[in-house]
Design a protein around this motif. Structure first.
Motif, PDB file in Angstrom:
ATOM      1  N   LEU A  44       1.092  -0.837  -0.016  1.00  0.00           N
ATOM      2  CA  LEU A  44       0.185   0.203   0.000  1.00  0.00           C
ATOM      3  C   LEU A  44       0.779   1.321  -0.037  1.00  0.00           C
ATOM      4  CD1 LEU A  44      -2.780   1.157   0.363  1.00  0.00           C
ATOM      5  CD2 LEU A  44      -2.443   0.956   2.569  1.00  0.00           C
ATOM      6  N   VAL A  45       1.585   1.543   0.960  1.00  0.00           N
ATOM      7  CA  VAL A  45       2.861   2.702   0.644  1.00  0.00           C
ATOM      8  C   VAL A  45       3.353   2.431  -0.666  1.00  0.00           C
ATOM      9  CG1 VAL A  45       5.114   3.476   2.457  1.00  0.00           C
ATOM     10  CG2 VAL A  45       2.883   2.086   3.110  1.00  0.00           C
ATOM     11  N   ASN A  46       4.419   1.516  -0.908  1.00  0.00           N
ATOM     12  CA  ASN A  46       4.754   1.868  -1.994  1.00  0.00           C
ATOM     13  C   ASN A  46       3.613   1.820  -3.650  1.00  0.00           C
ATOM     14  OD1 ASN A  46       7.253   1.245  -0.265  1.00  0.00           O
ATOM     15  ND2 ASN A  46       7.616  -0.930  -0.414  1.00  0.00           N
ATOM     16  N   GLY A  47       2.978   1.666  -3.246  1.00  0.00           N
ATOM     17  CA  GLY A  47       1.923   1.041  -4.506  1.00  0.00           C
ATOM     18  C   GLY A  47       1.045   2.834  -4.381  1.00  0.00           C
ATOM     19  N   SER A  48      -0.199   2.270  -4.512  1.00  0.00           N
ATOM     20  CA  SER A  48      -1.202   3.257  -4.271  1.00  0.00           C
ATOM     21  C   SER A  48      -0.453   4.892  -3.421  1.00  0.00           C
ATOM     22  CB  SER A  48      -2.401   3.141  -4.122  1.00  0.00           C
ATOM     23  OG  SER A  48      -2.749   2.617  -2.906  1.00  0.00           O
ATOM     24  N   LEU A  49       0.120   4.441  -2.403  1.00  0.00           N
ATOM     25  CA  LEU A  49       0.311   6.179  -1.601  1.00  0.00           C
ATOM     26  C   LEU A  49       1.932   6.697  -1.596  1.00  0.00           C
ATOM     27  CD1 LEU A  49      -0.564   4.816   2.065  1.00  0.00           C
ATOM     28  CD2 LEU A  49      -1.400   6.549   0.956  1.00  0.00           C
ATOM     29  N   ARG A  50       2.408   5.623  -2.447  1.00  0.00           N
ATOM     30  CA  ARG A  50       3.763   6.008  -3.155  1.00  0.00           C
ATOM     31  C   ARG A  50       4.137   7.362  -1.930  1.00  0.00           C
ATOM     32  NH1 ARG A  50       4.688   5.256  -8.162  1.00  0.00           N
ATOM     33  NH2 ARG A  50       2.903   4.401  -9.393  1.00  0.00           N
ATOM     34  N   MET A  51       4.536   7.014  -0.792  1.00  0.00           N
ATOM     35  CA  MET A  51       4.507   7.543   0.487  1.00  0.00           C
ATOM     36  C   MET A  51       5.925   7.456   1.137  1.00  0.00           C
ATOM     37  SD  MET A  51       1.718   8.431   2.834  1.00  0.00           S
ATOM     38  CE  MET A  51       2.390   9.376   3.638  1.00  0.00           C
ATOM     39  N   ALA A  52       7.040   7.892   1.501  1.00  0.00           N
ATOM     40  CA  ALA A  52       8.528   8.219   2.045  1.00  0.00           C
ATOM     41  C   ALA A  52       8.305   6.841   3.280  1.00  0.00           C
ATOM     42  CB  ALA A  52       9.043   9.361   2.464  1.00  0.00           C
ATOM     43  N   HIS A  53       8.798   6.533   3.476  1.00  0.00           N
ATOM     44  CA  HIS A  53       8.324   5.253   4.631  1.00  0.00           C
ATOM     45  C   HIS A  53       9.070   6.121   6.259  1.00  0.00           C
ATOM     46  CE1 HIS A  53       9.551   1.431   2.491  1.00  0.00           C
ATOM     47  NE2 HIS A  53       8.318   1.662   1.857  1.00  0.00           N
ATOM     48  N   ARG A  54       8.934   7.111   6.035  1.00  0.00           N
ATOM     49  CA  ARG A  54      10.044   7.870   7.214  1.00  0.00           C
ATOM     50  C   ARG A  54       8.290   8.540   7.202  1.00  0.00           C
ATOM     51  NH1 ARG A  54      14.434  11.855   7.526  1.00  0.00           N
ATOM     52  NH2 ARG A  54      14.992  10.045   7.182  1.00  0.00           N
ATOM     53  N   ASP A  55       7.805   8.973   7.095  1.00  0.00           N
ATOM     54  CA  ASP A  55       6.463   9.867   6.450  1.00  0.00           C
ATOM     55  C   ASP A  55       5.133   8.671   6.262  1.00  0.00           C
ATOM     56  OD1 ASP A  55       7.162  11.671   5.666  1.00  0.00           O
ATOM     57  OD2 ASP A  55       7.482  11.939   3.482  1.00  0.00           O
ATOM     58  N   ALA A  56       4.980   7.306   6.098  1.00  0.00           N
ATOM     59  CA  ALA A  56       4.301   6.873   5.994  1.00  0.00           C
ATOM     60  C   ALA A  56       4.520   6.031   8.183  1.00  0.00           C
ATOM     61  CB  ALA A  56       4.100   5.287   5.248  1.00  0.00           C
ATOM     62  N   LEU A  57       5.698   6.177   8.646  1.00  0.00           N
ATOM     63  CA  LEU A  57       5.553   5.874  10.084  1.00  0.00           C
ATOM     64  C   LEU A  57       4.807   6.240  10.724  1.00  0.00           C
ATOM     65  CD1 LEU A  57       7.116   2.997  11.613  1.00  0.00           C
ATOM     66  CD2 LEU A  57       8.729   4.776  11.531  1.00  0.00           C
ATOM     67  N   GLN A  58       4.093   7.666  10.411  1.00  0.00           N
ATOM     68  CA  GLN A  58       3.591   8.208  12.040  1.00  0.00           C
ATOM     69  C   GLN A  58       2.138   8.216  11.927  1.00  0.00           C
ATOM     70  OE1 GLN A  58       3.438  12.560  10.976  1.00  0.00           O
ATOM     71  NE2 GLN A  58       3.893  12.285   8.930  1.00  0.00           N
ATOM     72  N   PHE A  59       1.872   7.432  10.141  1.00  0.00           N
ATOM     73  CA  PHE A  59       0.551   6.955  11.027  1.00  0.00           C
ATOM     74  C   PHE A  59       0.453   5.166  10.942  1.00  0.00           C
ATOM     75  CE2 PHE A  59       0.920  10.453   7.342  1.00  0.00           C
ATOM     76  CZ  PHE A  59       0.236  11.142   7.962  1.00  0.00           C
ATOM     77  N   ILE A  60       1.489   4.600  10.322  1.00  0.00           N
ATOM     78  CA  ILE A  60       1.172   2.695  10.845  1.00  0.00           C
ATOM     79  C   ILE A  60       1.304   2.947  12.377  1.00  0.00           C
ATOM     80  CG2 ILE A  60       2.173   1.281  11.013  1.00  0.00           C
ATOM     81  CD1 ILE A  60       3.634   2.127   7.440  1.00  0.00           C
TER      82      ILE A  60
END
Length: 645
Positions: free
Chosen positions: A596-612
Motif C-alpha cells: 500500500l505504501v509503496n504502491g497507491s500511496l507512494r509515500m516515503a517510509h519515514r512519512d508513512a511510519l507516523q500513520f502506521i
C-alpha cells in the motif's frame, strides 16, 4: 348673489385636485404665492417698457436701470420675506413642518375638517394662504411707483444685510430639525427656479427695445440668500443621518439605510447643480460626496462649525479646488484633515465600520452558543442526525450567518455606491478634472477599506467556525470510538463527533449559499475546505485504531468527504481522497502495508511510519519476523530488500 351661486356651482362641477403629500403641500403653496407676485411684476413691466419706448429716444440705459431697481426692490424684497429666518415664508414653513410632525407623532389627532376645531395641518394651510400678500408687502407696481420703493424700504436693504450677516443660515436660534431643513432647501430651490424664469421672461419683454442682461442681474440677488452654500445641504444631510441612525434596531449593516443615504445625496446634488454658480458647481457637488475639513474645526464646532471651516478652506481666496483635501493653515497648526460629518462617504464609512465591528464581536465563540452549551440547553441527551442538525443550525445562525450577512451587505453597499457614483456624482463633478479626481480617489479608498473589512469578516468567520469544529471533535470524540470492545459495533453509523462536525459543515454551506455570492462565496468555502482537511488530518493523529475502529474512522471520513464535496471546491475531492488512502494504512493487514505504501500511496517510509504508528497492533504485529517499526525504518527496509534479492 346669483354670480356667487354660479361660481359655487362651477366649483362643484370642477374635479378636485389630487391630494399632495403633506410634506410637499406647503412648498407648492408658497411657490404659487411667489408665482402670483411674479406674474404681477411681469405684467407691469410690459406697460413700463412700452412707455419707455415711446418716451425715450435711447431707452437702453433707462431700461437697464429700471430692471436693476425692479429686481432689487420688488423681487429681492419678496425673496427675503420668503427665505430669511424672520420672514413669513419661513414661519409658515416651520408651522407646517411642525404640524405634520405633531400629527405623525400623535395618530389619534382629529384630521376632520371641523371649522370650529381646525387641525394642525389646516391651520398651517390657512397660514400659507396669506403668504401672497405678505410677500409683496404692497401692491406690485412699476419701478418708478412709490409702492415699489415702499417695498424696498420695508424690507429691502435691512433684510439684505441680515441675510449676509447670517451667512445664509435658515434658523435664527439653533439648528432646526432635519425635516424643516429639507423643506427650507426645497423652497430655496423652488424660489430660485421661479426667479430665473421671471428673469428670462423679463429679458424677452425688453429684447425688442434694448439688450439688458436681466438673468445676470437676477443672479446677483442670490449670494446673500445662499450664504455659505452648500453648508446648508451638509447640515441637513448630517441631521437626517443622525435622526435615521436613532431609528435603526441594531448596529448591524443595513442596506436600505445606505440606499436612503445615497438617495438623499442625489437630491442634494441635484439642488447643488441648480443653485451653484457654474464655476462652483463641481466643487459643491464633490463636497456633498466627499469633503475634508480641519479636524479641530470638526471637533469644536460640530456639524455647523465643520461646514463653515470646510467652506472657507475650499472656497477661500487663493485656495485650489484639488479635491478639498487641503485646508489652508491646517498643516501649519498640526491639524490632520478629517471627513466632514455631512458628506456621503463619511456616513457610509461610519456605518460600514460600525457594522463590521459589531459582526466581528458577534462572531466570537463561547457561552451558550457553543455546541456543547446548545446541546444541553436544547435538552438532547444523545446525538442523532436530527439533533446535530438543529444545534449546528442554531450555532451557525447565531454566530456565523450574521457575519456572512454583514459581508454580503457591505458588498451590496459598495455595488450600489459605485452605481450612484457613475449615475449621479461623476456627471455632476465632470466639469472639473481636479474635483473628479478627488471624488474618484475617495471612492476607491472607501472601496479598498470596505474590501479589507469584508475580508476581515470572512476570515473571522472561518476562524470562529474552525475553532468550533475543533472543539466538537476534541470534546465529543471518544478514544473508545476507535478501539471498540463491542462485537455489535455498527460500521454504517458515524460517531457522535462526526454527526456534529458534518452538521456544522452542512449548516455553514447553507448559510454561505444564502448570504454570499461570486468570489466571496468561492473563496470562503475553499478556505473552509482546506482547513477542514488539515483539521481532520490532525484529528486523526490523536487516536489509536483497532481494525474495527479504523473502519469506524473510515466511515467518518467518508461522511466528511461527502459534505465537503458538495461545497464545489475543486481541491476537495483530491484532499479527501488522499485522506481516505491514509486511513487504509490503519485498515489493511500488516503484511499488506508495504504494498500500500509503496504502491497507491507512494509515500516515503519515514512519512508513512507516523500513520502506521497509530495502529493498535503497531508494537505487536510482525511481518517476516520483523515488527512494523523495524520494517519501515531505514535498517529494516535494507534487510527486507536484501532478502527479496
Amino acid at each position: 348673489q346669483q354670480q356667487q351661486q354660479q361660481q359655487q356651482q362651477q366649483q362643484q362641477q370642477q374635479p378636485l385636485e389630487p391630494e399632495l403629500p403633506e410634506e410637499c403641500d406647503i412648498i407648492v403653496r408658497l411657490a404659487k404665492a411667489l408665482s402670483s407676485l411674479y406674474k404681477e411684476v411681469h405684467a407691469s413691466v410690459k406697460d413700463d417698457v412700452a412707455e419707455a419706448r415711446e418716451v425715450f429716444a435711447a431707452p437702453e440705459l433707462v431700461l437697464e436701470m429700471f430692471m436693476q431697481r425692479l429686481l432689487e426692490q420688488n423681487v429681492q424684497a419678496a425673496l427675503e420675506r420668503l427665505l430669511l429666518p424672520a420672514g413669513p415664508g419661513m414661519a409658515a414653513l416651520a408651522a407646517s413642518t411642525n404640524a405634520i410632525a405633531a400629527v405623525a407623532a400623535a395618530p389619534s389627532v382629529d384630521r376632520t375638517s371641523n371649522p370650529a376645531n381646525p387641525t394642525l395641518r389646516e391651520r398651517a394651510r390657512e397660514r400659507a394662504s396669506s403668504i401672497a400678500a405678505s410677500l409683496s408687502g404692497a401692491p406690485a407696481g412699476s419701478a418708478g411707483s412709490g409702492s415699489a420703493g415702499g417695498a424696498a424700504g420695508s424690507g429691502g436693504s435691512s433684510s439684505s444685510a441680515g441675510a449676509a450677516g447670517s451667512g445664509g443660515s435658515f434658523s435664527a436660534g439653533g439648528r432646526p430639525p432635519a425635516a424643516l431643513q429639507r423643506q427650507q432647501l426645497r423652497l430655496l430651490a423652488e424660489a430660485y427656479s421661479k426667479t430665473q424664469r421671471l428673469a428670462l421672461n423679463l429679458e424677452r419683454v425688453v429684447r425688442g427695445v434694448a439688450q439688458v442682461d436681466v438673468l445676470s442681474m437676477a443672479e446677483g440677488l442670490w449670494p446673500a440668500l445662499l450664504g455659505s452654500y452648500p453648508a446648508q445641504e451638509l447640515a441637513w444631510l448630517q441631521a437626517a443621518y443622525q435622526d435615521e441612525v436613532q431609528l435603526l434596531d441594531s448596529p448591524e449593516l443595513n442596506l436600505n439605510f445606505c440606499l436612503k443615504l445615497m438617495a438623499w445625496n442625489a437630491e442634494a446634488t441635484a439642488r447643488a447643480l441648480k443653485l451653484s454658480a457654474p464655476p462652483q458647481a463641481a466643487r459643491n457637488c464633490r463636497m456633498l460626496f466627499h469633503h475634508l475639513v480641519a479636524a479641530a474645526a470638526a471637533a469644536a464646532g460640530g456639524t455647523t462649525g465643520a461646514a463653515a471651516a470646510g467652506i472657507s478652506a475650499d472656497g477661500g481666496e487663493g485656495s485650489t479646488s484639488g479635491g478639498g483635501s487641503g485646508v489652508p493653515g491646517a498643516a501649519g497648526a498640526g491639524f490632520a484633515p478629517t471627513a466632514h460629518p455631512g458628506c456621503l462617504l463619511e456616513h457610509l464609512a461610519r456605518h460600514i465600520i460600525g457594522g463590521v465591528e459589531f459582526s466581528l464581536e458577534m462572531c466570537s465563540v463561547g457561552g451558550g452558543s457553543s455546541l456543547g452549551g446548545l446541546l444541553s440547553k436544547m435538552g438532547f441527551s444523545s446525538v442523532s442526525r436530527a439533533s446535530a442538525s438543529q444545534v449546528a443550525g442554531a450555532f451557525v445562525g447565531d454566530k456565523i450567518r450574521k457575519a456572512l450577512e454583514a459581508a454580503h451587505v457591505a458588498t451590496q453597499v459598495m455595488a450600489a455606491l459605485q452605481s450612484h457614483y457613475s449615475g449621479t456624482v461623476a456627471p455632476a463633478v465632470s466639469g472639473s478634472v481636479a474635483e473628479l479626481s478627488s471624488a474618484s480617489s475617495a471612492l476607491l479608498a472607501l472601496i479598498r477599506a470596505s474590501e479589507d473589512s469584508i475580508t476581515a469578516v470572512l476570515s473571522k468567520s472561518v476562524d470562529t467556525f474552525m475553532t468550533q469544529m475543533e472543539r466538537v471533535l476534541t470534546s465529543e470524540q471518544r478514544r473508545s470510538d476507535f478501539t471498540p470492545r463491542d462485537d455489535t459495533l455498527s460500521f454504517d453509523k458515524p460517531t457522535a463527533a462526526c454527526l456534529l462536525g458534518t452538521a456544522l459543515l452542512a449548516a455553514l454551506q447553507d448559510a454561505a449559499i444564502a448570504t454570499l455570492e461570486g468570489p466571496n462565496r468561492q473563496q470562503f468555502l475553499a478556505e473552509v475546505t482546506c482547513r477542514s482537511h488539515q483539521l481532520l488530518l490532525a484529528h486523526m493523529m490523536r487516536y489509536t485504531y483497532s481494525p474495527a475502529g479504523a473502519l469506524k474512522w473510515k466511515k467518518d471520513v467518508n461522511e466528511y468527504a461527502e459534505v465537503l464535496a458538495s461545497f464545489g471546491v475543486p481541491s476537495a475531492a483530491e484532499d479527501m481522497g488522499h485522506l481516505l488512502q491514509l486511513v487504509n494504512v490503519l485498515v489493511v493487514a500488516p503484511e499488506s502495508l508495504l504494498g500500500l505504501v509503496n504502491g497507491s500511496l507512494r509515500m516515503a517510509h519515514r512519512d508513512a511510519l507516523q500513520f502506521i504508528a497509530l495502529r493498535e497492533d503497531f508494537k505487536t504485529a510482525k511481518v517476516d519476523g520483523k515488527t512494523l517499526l523495524q520494517l519501515f525504518s531505514a535498517e529494516g527496509m535494507e534487510r527486507h530488500i536484501g532478502q527479496q534479492r
